[in-house]
Design an enzyme around this catalytic site. Structure first.
Site: not given
Ligand code: PAF
Length: 281
Positions: A36-37, A187
């Site tokens: 995600g990052h 996450s």
């Protein structure tokens, strides 16, 4: 990639780029990076000439009984991933650099209203910590554009509101949640899940999707919410909140509202997972 814990180094480099008329994107993180990052960094690199990232596990946004000390610190792997994704400058301050007088003496930024509901109600002071650190980082880096994940939907709205209220000249871009093949939103906190919990975790996204489906079919918000809570409990979750809200204001959804967002937070073992779905009714 240049890495520094010092504010002056970051300012000097960004100033040099700006002097040449080049644009700067910023991706703030707390490290322990996942896909995600990395997607945020890649999108940032497409949009601007240079990408600055930061890694700072911000004590101000953790509650007393939360996982500040246990939060994974994985600087070496993070640096490699950031370099590969196109970041050129990494800010890695210590708490003493960011809060030299300590947290109690720190001036803070608070976005009223939207910070007090949902995660803000469950985690008092959390969004004060987020808006304060993001405002400080914006002032240090002075980017043209900053990138955040839509997974932290409420955080994104808090930051957009802060930028608007404080007239900060920064464009805020939200990027779609990156998911595992199972549907589980990526996450840093997924690392707290056991193998069994990881297998159960996709039930969160399934419950949200079923709620949206039901609402689109005309079933009442109350009924879809009850059913979703029951399915989460059956999968081993302890729901914190499961709500349908107006997508822009996070006010309780009214019958006439078209733009909606379903927001969920639920505990699975030690992990508190959040997810959301924005949709039009
Ligand atoms: O989303 C996060 O990782 C953090 O809340 C942020 C935006 C980096 C502020 O500490």
């Amino acid at each position: 990639m240049i890495t520094s814990a010092h504010i002056d180094d970051i300012r000097t480099q960004v100033r040099a780029w700006r002097a040449k008329g080049e644009t700067v994107a910023f991706v703030p993180t707390m490290g322990n990076l996942h896909q995600g990052h990395i997607t945020l960094v890649k999108e940032a690199a497409k949009k601007c000439d240079h990408v600055v990232a930061s890694i700072f596990v911000n004590p101000m946004q953790f509650g007393q009984n939360e996982d500040l000390d246990a939060y994974p610190r994985t600087l070496e792997a993070d640096s490699q991933a950031l370099t590969a994704a196109g970041a050129e400058l990494l800010f890695t301050p210590t708490p003493a650099v960011i809060y030299p007088k300590g947290l109690a003496q720190q001036t803070y930024v608070e976005v009223p209203g939207i910070s007090d509901v949902l995660c803000g109600a469950s985690r008092p002071g959390h969004f004060r910590g987020v808006s304060t650190i993001v405002c400080k980082l914006f002032n240090i880096v002075q980017p043209d554009v900053a990138f955040f994940g839509n997974k932290d939907y409420q955080q994104l709205l808090v930051i957009r509101t802060m930028v608007e209220d404080l007239s900060l000249p920064i464009e805020i871009i939200g990027i779609d949640t990156i998911r595992e093949a199972s549907g589980l939103a990526m996450s840093s906190r997924n690392g707290y899940l056991t193998v069994e919990e990881k297998a159960a975790a996709p039930a969160l996204k399934k419950a949200i999707d079923a709620m949206a489906q039901g609402i689109k079919q005309g079933i009442s918000i109350e009924q879809v919410t009850e059913e979703a809570k029951a399915s989460l409990t059956a999968a081993g979750f302890t729901p914190d909140y499961l709500e349908v809200r107006h997508a822009d204001t996070l006010a309780k959804a009214e019958t006439q509202d078209k733009a909606l967002v379903i927001l969920a937070a639920a505990y699975l073992g030690k992990a508190r997972l959040i997810d959301n779905l924005r949709f039009d009714r």
